[in-house]
Design an enzyme around this catalytic site. Structure first.
Site, mmCIF file in Angstrom:
data_model
loop_
_atom_site.group_PDB
_atom_site.id
_atom_site.type_symbol
_atom_site.label_atom_id
_atom_site.label_comp_id
_atom_site.label_asym_id
_atom_site.label_seq_id
_atom_site.Cartn_x
_atom_site.Cartn_y
_atom_site.Cartn_z
ATOM 1 N N HIS A 88 -3.662 8.330 -0.454
ATOM 2 C CA HIS A 88 -3.422 7.199 -1.182
ATOM 3 C C HIS A 88 -4.533 7.228 -2.172
ATOM 4 C CE1 HIS A 88 -1.301 5.053 2.117
ATOM 5 N NE2 HIS A 88 -2.062 6.339 2.700
ATOM 6 N N ASN A 162 0.041 -0.631 5.352
ATOM 7 C CA ASN A 162 1.032 -0.140 4.470
ATOM 8 C C ASN A 162 1.767 -1.481 4.792
ATOM 9 O OD1 ASN A 162 0.437 2.438 4.426
ATOM 10 N ND2 ASN A 162 1.620 3.534 5.882
HETATM 11 FE FE1 HDD Z 1 -4.141 7.268 5.928
HETATM 12 C C1 HDD Z 1 -6.546 6.973 3.473
HETATM 13 C C2 HDD Z 1 -2.480 4.171 5.909
HETATM 14 C C3 HDD Z 1 -1.959 7.644 9.138
HETATM 15 C C4 HDD Z 1 -6.055 9.637 7.377
HETATM 16 N N1 HDD Z 1 -4.680 5.661 4.629
HETATM 17 C C5 HDD Z 1 -5.273 5.484 4.330
HETATM 18 C C6 HDD Z 1 -4.982 4.522 3.023
HETATM 19 C C7 HDD Z 1 -4.433 3.750 3.639
HETATM 20 C C8 HDD Z 1 -3.579 4.459 4.654
HETATM 21 C C9 HDD Z 1 -3.115 2.492 3.502
HETATM 22 C C10 HDD Z 1 -5.959 4.417 1.900
HETATM 23 C C11 HDD Z 1 -7.214 3.646 2.592
HETATM 24 C C12 HDD Z 1 -7.633 3.185 0.770
HETATM 25 O O1 HDD Z 1 -7.201 2.240 0.141
HETATM 26 O O2 HDD Z 1 -8.867 3.650 0.918
HETATM 27 N N2 HDD Z 1 -2.591 6.069 7.160
HETATM 28 C C13 HDD Z 1 -2.100 4.596 7.048
HETATM 29 C C14 HDD Z 1 -1.201 4.312 7.902
HETATM 30 C C15 HDD Z 1 -0.612 5.499 8.689
HETATM 31 C C16 HDD Z 1 -2.052 6.742 8.347
HETATM 32 C C17 HDD Z 1 -0.511 3.356 7.772
HETATM 33 C C18 HDD Z 1 0.299 5.833 9.985
HETATM 34 C C19 HDD Z 1 0.739 4.477 10.717
HETATM 35 N N3 HDD Z 1 -3.923 8.618 7.687
HETATM 36 C C20 HDD Z 1 -3.087 8.683 8.540
HETATM 37 C C21 HDD Z 1 -3.273 9.546 9.436
HETATM 38 C C22 HDD Z 1 -4.280 10.181 9.119
HETATM 39 C C23 HDD Z 1 -4.564 9.591 8.021
HETATM 40 C C24 HDD Z 1 -2.361 10.159 11.119
HETATM 41 C C25 HDD Z 1 -4.583 11.445 9.793
HETATM 42 C C26 HDD Z 1 -4.922 11.837 11.589
HETATM 43 N N4 HDD Z 1 -5.581 8.354 5.593
HETATM 44 C C27 HDD Z 1 -6.338 9.576 5.966
HETATM 45 C C28 HDD Z 1 -7.498 10.373 5.516
HETATM 46 C C29 HDD Z 1 -7.439 8.622 4.268
HETATM 47 C C30 HDD Z 1 -6.053 7.227 4.829
HETATM 48 C C31 HDD Z 1 -6.922 11.217 4.963
HETATM 49 C C32 HDD Z 1 -7.519 9.847 2.955
HETATM 50 C C33 HDD Z 1 -8.503 8.584 2.519
HETATM 51 C C34 HDD Z 1 -9.056 7.812 3.660
HETATM 52 O O3 HDD Z 1 -8.590 7.942 4.160
HETATM 53 O O4 HDD Z 1 -10.060 7.608 3.081
HETATM 54 O O5 HDD Z 1 -8.004 9.786 6.112
#
Ligand code: HDD
Length: 709
Positions: A88, A162
């Site tokens: 993202h 999402n």
């Molecule tokens: Fe995630 C970012 C949505 C599974 C780890 N995720 C992030 C963002 C969104 C989602 C919208 C962007 C937030 C922003 O605008 O700053 N992610 C999802 C959805 C998931 C999902 C809908 C499943 C239903 N994510 C998921 C899993 C993990 C992560 C299983 C790790 C175990 N996601 C992250 C992250 C991020 C992220 C690496 C990257 C930057 C942040 O968090 O702030 O921690």
């Protein structure tokens, strides 16, 4: 030298206001002014005399280390970037508010934000693509992040969702693998922002749990026309918790007021070149024009008995609950009406976490959600560099907050007084905050026993039934788009075995789809179907809510008309078009041969927004081509004008034209009477007929004519 004070205690807002350029110690703001113009200073507040030349010995001599302004300026510049999000990375945010329109949830949850209808709670939303790096194009085929931060009176509530209600994987332990496979391949560093490569489809084809999501990502859901025209989903099952501790399961939904809409693939490919910022520009322009983006807030509510009887596990994020089974009740709205002041401070530094929930909202044991609750906090520390990232204005709660946390990098909110621990005996005045069993967060009580093991719930093993249900819920046009997307993506896969493996899964979803994809790939023979871990339920009823086209808004509101004009354009006809599009709630842009504008039949020079080679028809939802006869003769020899017509035709857009446009149509090899998607403007009165037709958004019947393979 003028000096102004904002007084102590204003520190939290000190670095967001564009008009506050300098901060002094103790939270005061100073403005050093030379007349009306503020004087440039260093970060230490020293006024700068020369910002063009570094300090030298003689005009051609060496630069001196003594130049503290040069040193500080370059030092700061060198450190401007923070790590981009691993996923993202490319996003765009806006401010607004969240409001309950109904108090249904008040009885089910103690969350303060649910208690009163009509009250506006500040909110910030960041939309994003998933796989692309920060500089990638907006209209990549990808899932869109829809992350909402609601600054409630009981702290920040983040719904980090999402635009698709299901996910690729069931357990967070697979997330690094999924993302590694989706992003650029590690040896070559490409391809970026696309899943059309071997690693991605290798992983997916070896992960049957991803088949449902694979259907969604190959559908038009991953090509939204703009953020304003897409749904949002909390994805996981959460809990609402009432005052007695009783819980209700809930799924969160955002439904766009302007309806759903997507672009077609060939259009997306061209859009990414014509305007890589297409989505962010759309939202920015709409908000700046005074037309806020709006979504309804809906909930699916259900209990343990429903969860038990449901064919699938409500803890499995690869499954959704059809609206026909549990209706989405609309209880609120989300309005985005203010753009950011500073992209970095707000959009880049905003930090979401699924773990941020107010009292009255709780988690379930969805293993993906549980892993996420861990991951986000960890990520914020890495990205923002300090445990004090909550001190940044965009992340700070807007309600009073009191912690005993202290120190750390860039601590900006520093408690006064002696007490920095509790319990303490310093009394209410200086003893600081206390825990509150009545007001504090309490998780839902849940009795859990079981063996320690690495396993999944039994129903998690159904991988194909809902993938099939999604496919059969689509209109024939959308089914063709899904087929075409699979053929496109798998045609970019270089390893034949991966292509065949994907087809072996599709055979469990829908035989016709699998055969068409195999045929599109030129597969010599159909592979054997993959062996399903559980029998596929083939008769799940289609869900009407899953189709974008079937749920079209049938109106042009929020859409954009591109009007191709030249010198000599009929002023009355143009005015009629402008009036009709505005009456329908749409907007328009004039496209012409020169940016200086065109002279209309009334002799006025009308400014154009785009020169023809910078304003291709992919930028518009529909087009009107109304040059003068001389102008059409000129455009007939301009390749980009021919592309304008050809692309509008190929992308199934509604096209209005005047008789004088014929030479251009002839050169573009387009017969204007080809189908009912063309509307001739014989008089200004026809403009309304045309805009009414545009309410259908696309003339889909044409697609069969423009695609032979
Ligand atoms: Fe995630 C970012 C949505 C599974 C780890 N995720 C992030 C963002 C969104 C989602 C919208 C962007 C937030 C922003 O605008 O700053 N992610 C999802 C959805 C998931 C999902 C809908 C499943 C239903 N994510 C998921 C899993 C993990 C992560 C299983 C790790 C175990 N996601 C992250 C992250 C991020 C992220 C690496 C990257 C930057 C942040 O968090 O702030 O921690």
């Amino acid at each position: 030298m003028a000096k102004s004070k904002s007084g102590p205690g204003k520190l939290a807002e000190a670095n967001i206001g564009a008009e506050k350029f300098l901060r002094g110690q103790g939270g005061e703001t100073h403005q050093i002014a030379d007349g009306d113009t503020p004087v440039l200073t260093t970060a230490q507040g020293i006024p700068v005399a020369d910002d063009q030349n570094s300090l030298k010995i003689g005009p051609r001599g060496p630069v001196l280390l003594e130049d503290f302004h040069l040193r500080e300026k370059i030092f700061h510049f060198d450190h401007e970037r923070i790590p981009e999000r691993v996923v993202h990375a490319r996003g765009f945010g806006a401010h607004g508010f969240f409001e309950m329109t109904d108090t249904t949830l008040a009885g089910l949850s103690t969350a303060d934000v649910f208690q009163r209808a009509g009250e506006q709670t500040p909110a910030f939303v960041r939309f994003s693509t998933v796989a692309g790096n920060k500089g990638s194009p907006d209209v990549a085929r990808d899932v869109r992040g829809f992350a909402v931060k609601i600054y409630t009176q009981q702290g920040n509530w983040d719904i980090v969702g999402n635009n698709i209600p299901v996910f690729f994987i069931q357990d967070a332990i697979k997330f690094p693998d999924l993302i590694h496979a989706a992003k650029q391949e590690p040896d070559r560093g490409f391809p970026q922002a696309q899943t059309a490569h071997d690693n991605f489809w290798d992983f997916i084809s070896l992960s049957p749990e991803a088949m449902h999501m694979a259907m969604w990502i190959m559908s038009d859901r991953t090509l939204p026309r703009s953020f304003r025209f897409m749904e949002g989903f909390g994805v996981h099952t959460f809990r609402l918790i009432d005052a007695a501790g009783k819980t209700t399961f809930v799924k969160f939904h955002w439904k766009p007021k302007l309806g759903l809409q997507s672009v077609v693939w060939n259009e997306a490919v061209k859009l990414n070149g014509a305007d890589p910022d297409f989505h962010r520009r759309d939202l920015w322009d709409a908000i700046q024009a005074g037309t806020p983006a709006e979504w309804e807030f809906g909930v699916q509510l259900f209990d343990e008995a429903f969860a038990e009887s449901f064919d699938f596990d409500v803890l499995d994020a690869t499954k959704f609950i059809p609206e026909e089974l549990v209706p989405v009740k609309i209880v609120g709205r989300l309005v985005l009406n203010r753009v950011v002041d500073n992209f970095f401070a707000e959009t880049e530094q905003v930090a979401f976490s699924t773990g941020n929930v107010p009292p009255g909202v709780g988690f379930t044991n969805d293993p993906l959600l549980q892993g996420r609750n861990f991951s986000y906090l960890d990520t914020q520390l890495k990205r923002l560099g300090s445990t004090n990232f909550t001190h940044l204005p965009i992340n700070a709660p807007k309600c009073p907050f009191h912690t005993f946390q202290q120190d750390g990098h860039m601590a900006m909110i520093n408690p006064k007084g002696r007490a920095n621990y509790e319990p303490n005996s310093w009394g209410p005045e200086i003893g600081g905050p206390r825990e509150s069993p009545t007001l504090g967060y309490k998780p839902a009580a849940e009795q859990i026993t079981g063996d320690k093991l690495q396993a999944k719930g039994e129903k998690f093993a159904d991988h194909y039934s809902q993938a099939r249900q999604f496919f059969v819920s689509q209109t024939p046009i959308e089914q063709t788009h899904i087929k075409d997307a699979f053929v496109f993506e798998l045609s970019k896969v270089e390893t034949p075995a991966i292509r065949a493996r994907m087809v072996s899964h599709l055979l469990n979803v829908d035989k016709t789809l699998a055969k068409l994809v195999a045929d599109g790939l030129g597969l010599a023979e159909l592979p054997k179907p993959a062996t399903p871990a559980r029998p596929v339920i083939k008769d799940l009823p289609p869900s009407a809510a899953l189709s974008i086209i079937a749920n079209g808004p049938k109106r042009f509101e929020g859409r954009k008309l591109g009007i191709l004009v030249t010198d000599g354009v009929d002023a009355k006809l143009l005015a009629a078009l402008q009036n009709a599009v505005e009456a329908a709630g749409g907007v328009y842009e004039l496209v012409g041969p020169k940016i200086g504008g065109v002279t209309c039949t009334k002799g006025m020079v009308l400014p154009v927004k785009q020169k023809i080679n910078g304003g291709p028809s992919v930028l518009y939802d529909a087009v009107a081509i109304i040059p003068s006869a001389a102008g059409a003769a000129l455009l007939a020899n301009e390749a980009t004008a021919k592309d304008f017509v050809n692309d509008a035709f190929a992308h199934a857009k509604f096209i209005a034209y005047c008789a004088d446009a014929m030479p251009l149509f002839d050169k573009a090899n387009i017969a204007a009477d080809m189908d009912a998607g063309f509307v001739e403007l014989t008089s200004p009165a026809d403009a309304e007929t045309f805009i009414a037709a545009c309410g259908e958004l696309r003339f889909w019947e044409r697609e069969a004519v423009v695609h032979a393979v």
